[in-house]
Design a protein around this motif. Structure first.
Motif, PDB file in Angstrom:
ATOM      1  N   GLY A 138       0.806  -1.219   0.000  1.00  0.00           N
ATOM      2  CA  GLY A 138       0.000   0.000   0.000  1.00  0.00           C
ATOM      3  C   GLY A 138       0.834   1.261   0.000  1.00  0.00           C
ATOM      4  O   GLY A 138       0.354   2.324  -0.367  1.00  0.00           O
ATOM      5  N   VAL A 139       2.106   1.149   0.393  1.00  0.00           N
ATOM      6  CA  VAL A 139       3.011   2.308   0.389  1.00  0.00           C
ATOM      7  C   VAL A 139       4.012   2.157  -0.753  1.00  0.00           C
ATOM      8  O   VAL A 139       4.655   1.106  -0.896  1.00  0.00           O
ATOM      9  CB  VAL A 139       3.766   2.447   1.724  1.00  0.00           C
ATOM     10  CG1 VAL A 139       4.854   3.504   1.620  1.00  0.00           C
ATOM     11  CG2 VAL A 139       2.798   2.826   2.837  1.00  0.00           C
ATOM     12  N   LYS A 215       0.557   8.847  10.858  1.00  0.00           N
ATOM     13  CA  LYS A 215       0.376   7.453  11.271  1.00  0.00           C
ATOM     14  C   LYS A 215      -0.242   6.643  10.140  1.00  0.00           C
ATOM     15  O   LYS A 215      -1.008   7.175   9.329  1.00  0.00           O
ATOM     16  CB  LYS A 215      -0.518   7.373  12.512  1.00  0.00           C
ATOM     17  CG  LYS A 215       0.042   8.076  13.741  1.00  0.00           C
ATOM     18  CD  LYS A 215      -0.944   8.020  14.892  1.00  0.00           C
ATOM     19  CE  LYS A 215      -0.444   8.807  16.107  1.00  0.00           C
ATOM     20  NZ  LYS A 215      -1.442   8.819  17.207  1.00  0.00           N
ATOM     21  N   LEU A 216       0.103   5.352  10.119  1.00  0.00           N
ATOM     22  CA  LEU A 216      -0.462   4.420   9.155  1.00  0.00           C
ATOM     23  C   LEU A 216      -1.091   3.253   9.904  1.00  0.00           C
ATOM     24  O   LEU A 216      -0.534   2.771  10.892  1.00  0.00           O
ATOM     25  CB  LEU A 216       0.630   3.895   8.212  1.00  0.00           C
ATOM     26  CG  LEU A 216       1.514   4.925   7.481  1.00  0.00           C
ATOM     27  CD1 LEU A 216       2.553   4.201   6.636  1.00  0.00           C
ATOM     28  CD2 LEU A 216       0.664   5.829   6.601  1.00  0.00           C
ATOM     29  N   LEU A 222      -2.222  -1.673   3.868  1.00  0.00           N
ATOM     30  CA  LEU A 222      -2.589  -0.355   4.384  1.00  0.00           C
ATOM     31  C   LEU A 222      -4.104  -0.147   4.306  1.00  0.00           C
ATOM     32  O   LEU A 222      -4.732  -0.450   3.285  1.00  0.00           O
ATOM     33  CB  LEU A 222      -1.885   0.731   3.577  1.00  0.00           C
ATOM     34  CG  LEU A 222      -2.123   2.174   4.020  1.00  0.00           C
ATOM     35  CD1 LEU A 222      -1.515   2.419   5.401  1.00  0.00           C
ATOM     36  CD2 LEU A 222      -1.525   3.143   3.005  1.00  0.00           C
ATOM     37  N   GLU A 223      -4.687   0.376   5.386  1.00  0.00           N
ATOM     38  CA  GLU A 223      -6.134   0.598   5.423  1.00  0.00           C
ATOM     39  C   GLU A 223      -6.502   2.052   5.709  1.00  0.00           C
ATOM     40  O   GLU A 223      -7.563   2.516   5.290  1.00  0.00           O
ATOM     41  CB  GLU A 223      -6.774  -0.298   6.492  1.00  0.00           C
ATOM     42  CG  GLU A 223      -6.624  -1.789   6.192  1.00  0.00           C
ATOM     43  CD  GLU A 223      -7.130  -2.659   7.330  1.00  0.00           C
ATOM     44  OE1 GLU A 223      -7.723  -2.099   8.295  1.00  0.00           O
ATOM     45  OE2 GLU A 223      -6.932  -3.888   7.279  1.00  0.00           O
ATOM     46  N   ALA A 224      -5.614   2.768   6.395  1.00  0.00           N
ATOM     47  CA  ALA A 224      -5.942   4.155   6.743  1.00  0.00           C
ATOM     48  C   ALA A 224      -4.684   4.925   7.113  1.00  0.00           C
ATOM     49  O   ALA A 224      -3.658   4.340   7.480  1.00  0.00           O
ATOM     50  CB  ALA A 224      -6.930   4.188   7.909  1.00  0.00           C
ATOM     51  N   VAL A 225      -4.785   6.253   6.999  1.00  0.00           N
ATOM     52  CA  VAL A 225      -3.711   7.137   7.448  1.00  0.00           C
ATOM     53  C   VAL A 225      -4.304   8.190   8.375  1.00  0.00           C
ATOM     54  O   VAL A 225      -5.503   8.508   8.284  1.00  0.00           O
ATOM     55  CB  VAL A 225      -2.999   7.847   6.271  1.00  0.00           C
ATOM     56  CG1 VAL A 225      -2.431   6.829   5.298  1.00  0.00           C
ATOM     57  CG2 VAL A 225      -3.936   8.815   5.566  1.00  0.00           C
ATOM     58  N   GLU A 240      -9.544   6.764   5.369  1.00  0.00           N
ATOM     59  CA  GLU A 240      -9.431   5.404   4.855  1.00  0.00           C
ATOM     60  C   GLU A 240      -8.790   5.437   3.470  1.00  0.00           C
ATOM     61  O   GLU A 240      -9.193   6.217   2.606  1.00  0.00           O
ATOM     62  CB  GLU A 240     -10.799   4.742   4.782  1.00  0.00           C
ATOM     63  CG  GLU A 240     -11.426   4.485   6.141  1.00  0.00           C
ATOM     64  CD  GLU A 240     -12.742   3.741   6.038  1.00  0.00           C
ATOM     65  OE1 GLU A 240     -13.214   3.507   4.893  1.00  0.00           O
ATOM     66  OE2 GLU A 240     -13.313   3.379   7.085  1.00  0.00           O
ATOM     67  N   VAL A 241      -7.777   4.595   3.253  1.00  0.00           N
ATOM     68  CA  VAL A 241      -7.054   4.595   1.976  1.00  0.00           C
ATOM     69  C   VAL A 241      -6.680   3.171   1.580  1.00  0.00           C
ATOM     70  O   VAL A 241      -6.664   2.258   2.408  1.00  0.00           O
ATOM     71  CB  VAL A 241      -5.765   5.438   2.042  1.00  0.00           C
ATOM     72  CG1 VAL A 241      -6.065   6.886   2.340  1.00  0.00           C
ATOM     73  CG2 VAL A 241      -4.786   4.860   3.049  1.00  0.00           C
ATOM     74  N   ASP A 242      -6.367   3.029   0.301  1.00  0.00           N
ATOM     75  CA  ASP A 242      -5.787   1.786  -0.211  1.00  0.00           C
ATOM     76  C   ASP A 242      -4.291   1.943  -0.442  1.00  0.00           C
ATOM     77  O   ASP A 242      -3.540   0.980  -0.322  1.00  0.00           O
ATOM     78  CB  ASP A 242      -6.459   1.392  -1.532  1.00  0.00           C
ATOM     79  CG  ASP A 242      -7.946   1.143  -1.388  1.00  0.00           C
ATOM     80  OD1 ASP A 242      -8.314   0.217  -0.631  1.00  0.00           O
ATOM     81  OD2 ASP A 242      -8.748   1.864  -2.021  1.00  0.00           O
ATOM     82  N   ASN A 243      -3.904   3.182  -0.792  1.00  0.00           N
ATOM     83  CA  ASN A 243      -2.501   3.432  -1.133  1.00  0.00           C
ATOM     84  C   ASN A 243      -2.039   4.787  -0.611  1.00  0.00           C
ATOM     85  O   ASN A 243      -2.791   5.760  -0.649  1.00  0.00           O
ATOM     86  CB  ASN A 243      -2.300   3.403  -2.648  1.00  0.00           C
ATOM     87  CG  ASN A 243      -2.675   2.069  -3.262  1.00  0.00           C
ATOM     88  OD1 ASN A 243      -3.814   1.869  -3.659  1.00  0.00           O
ATOM     89  ND2 ASN A 243      -1.736   1.150  -3.329  1.00  0.00           N
ATOM     90  N   PHE A 244      -0.800   4.814  -0.155  1.00  0.00           N
ATOM     91  CA  PHE A 244      -0.161   6.048   0.292  1.00  0.00           C
ATOM     92  C   PHE A 244       1.120   6.222  -0.507  1.00  0.00           C
ATOM     93  O   PHE A 244       1.971   5.329  -0.550  1.00  0.00           O
ATOM     94  CB  PHE A 244       0.146   5.983   1.785  1.00  0.00           C
ATOM     95  CG  PHE A 244       0.955   7.149   2.313  1.00  0.00           C
ATOM     96  CD1 PHE A 244       0.624   8.458   1.989  1.00  0.00           C
ATOM     97  CD2 PHE A 244       2.046   6.925   3.146  1.00  0.00           C
ATOM     98  CE1 PHE A 244       1.367   9.531   2.473  1.00  0.00           C
ATOM     99  CE2 PHE A 244       2.786   7.985   3.642  1.00  0.00           C
ATOM    100  CZ  PHE A 244       2.446   9.287   3.302  1.00  0.00           C
TER     101      PHE A 244
END
Length: 353
Positions: A138-139, A215-216, A222-225, A240-244
């Motif tokens: 995800g990162v 924070k991740l 990865l689910e959220a930042v 809520e995210v899929d990718n950072f």
């Protein structure tokens, strides 16, 4: 031992175009690159990123630019040592050089051209405690294929051109794009800043300025930042995210080239731009982003220009006392080492009696 007329260290766009310019002068080239394929950063980091400042191309993907360059130089039959890093430079009694790679492959040439772009590089990572846990989960620190983010929720961090460009591009790919920057002002091109602002007003990009990702969260992916705002009253935002994608640039390093006795200034090689882009070592040239001089512009088109000028002087070093009269390709055409020749069709003019 691999022998050639011009040994090029770096197979990015500038190094590839050097093959063409040298070929016009009947000079053979061999290229060394630590990457397993040609194209440099254009292939490795952003093959799907559009480039807008290549003459005659209003827009071209970086990967397509490399494909076109490879097609252009095909007639000149360059040699390649890929997946190996140029390690040592040894000057011979006759003024020529032997360059040995980290795998022991030796190359011999009267002229060495360093076209290594930024050299070896590492992404600048934000100081987030567990960020390494989510790398490749995800990162990512660069965008290789934007289709990976199709219909995904993406957070991009950064305030430069790369962050702005990808936020704009992914606005039409991802289901949701958030752009986070610790300041209120961006460092990118004005046009990109204005475009990002327009997309934010249209609801296609969520802008978080004067804020940072701190924070991740997630299990196997990865689910959220958590975005912390500088304004204490705003506190933190849980997104809520899929990718950072943190895009804070690259940390360039010259690597072993830095130990060759070249004159270095701010991690770039100083050259004589008033004449031939030669370094302080006669017979060793540096072109493209790896060099520096007063007024230097780190653009691909600048590297193309430097390659053309450098080849003219390299010809004189390789062929001392032999005069070369430059011919325009529109007049003389392009004659490859493979026997092919491209020439302009001549118009037939009929006289009227």
């Amino acid at each position: 031992m691999i022998k050639t007329d011009i040994l090029i260290i770096g197979a990015g766009p500038t190094g590839l175009f050097t093959v063409f310019e040298a070929g016009l002068l009947k000079l053979k080239c061999h290229l060394i690159d630590a990457l397993p394929q040609t194209g440099g950063q254009c292939s490795e980091i952003y093959p799907k990123k559009p480039i807008y400042d290549i003459p005659a191309f209003p827009e071209i993907l970086a990967g397509d630019l490399v494909t076109n360059l490879m097609e252009q130089i095909k007639p000149f039959e360059a040699g390649y040592t890929l997946g190996e890093r140029a390690e040592t430079l040894d000057k011979q009694e006759d003024g020529s050089f032997i360059v040995t790679t980290n795998k022991g492959t030796k190359h011999h040439a009267p002229v060495v051209v360093i076209a290594g772009g930024l050299g070896s590089f590492e992404p600048r990572k934000p100081p987030i405690e567990n960020i390494s846990d989510f790398e490749d989960k995800g990162v990512a620190y660069m965008v290789k294929d934007p289709e990976v983010y199709r219909d995904k929720k993406v957070v991009i961090a950064g305030g430069g051109d790369s962050a702005l460009d990808w936020a704009i591009f992914l606005a039409d790919v991802a289901s949701e794009v958030s752009l986070v920057h610790r300041r209120n002002e961006f460092r990118g091109a004005l046009d990109s800043v204005e475009k990002a602002s327009e997309l934010a007003k249209a609801g296609k990009i969520k802008l978080f300025t004067e804020a940072e990702v701190k924070k991740l969260y997630g299990d196997d992916h990865l689910e959220a930042v958590v975005i912390k705002h500088n304004d204490a009253e705003k506190g933190e935002s849980y997104v809520e995210v899929d990718n950072f994608i943190p895009l804070f640039g690259l940390s360039p390093k010259l690597g072993p080239i830095g130990d060759w006795g070249l004159e270095i200034e701010r991690n770039a090689i100083k050259v004589n731009n008033a004449k031939d882009y030669q370094t302080n070592i006669p017979g060793v040239f540096a072109i493209g982003d790896v060099n520096t001089y007063e007024g230097k512009l780190k653009l691909i088109l600048s590297g193309f220009h430097e390659a053309a000028v450098m080849c003219q002087y390299a010809y004189q070093l390789i062929n001392p006392g032999k005069r070369y009269v430059m011919k325009y390709t529109t007049v003389g055409g392009v004659e490859g080492f493979d026997g092919t020749k491209k020439v302009a069709k001549k118009e037939v003019v009929k006289s009227i009696v």
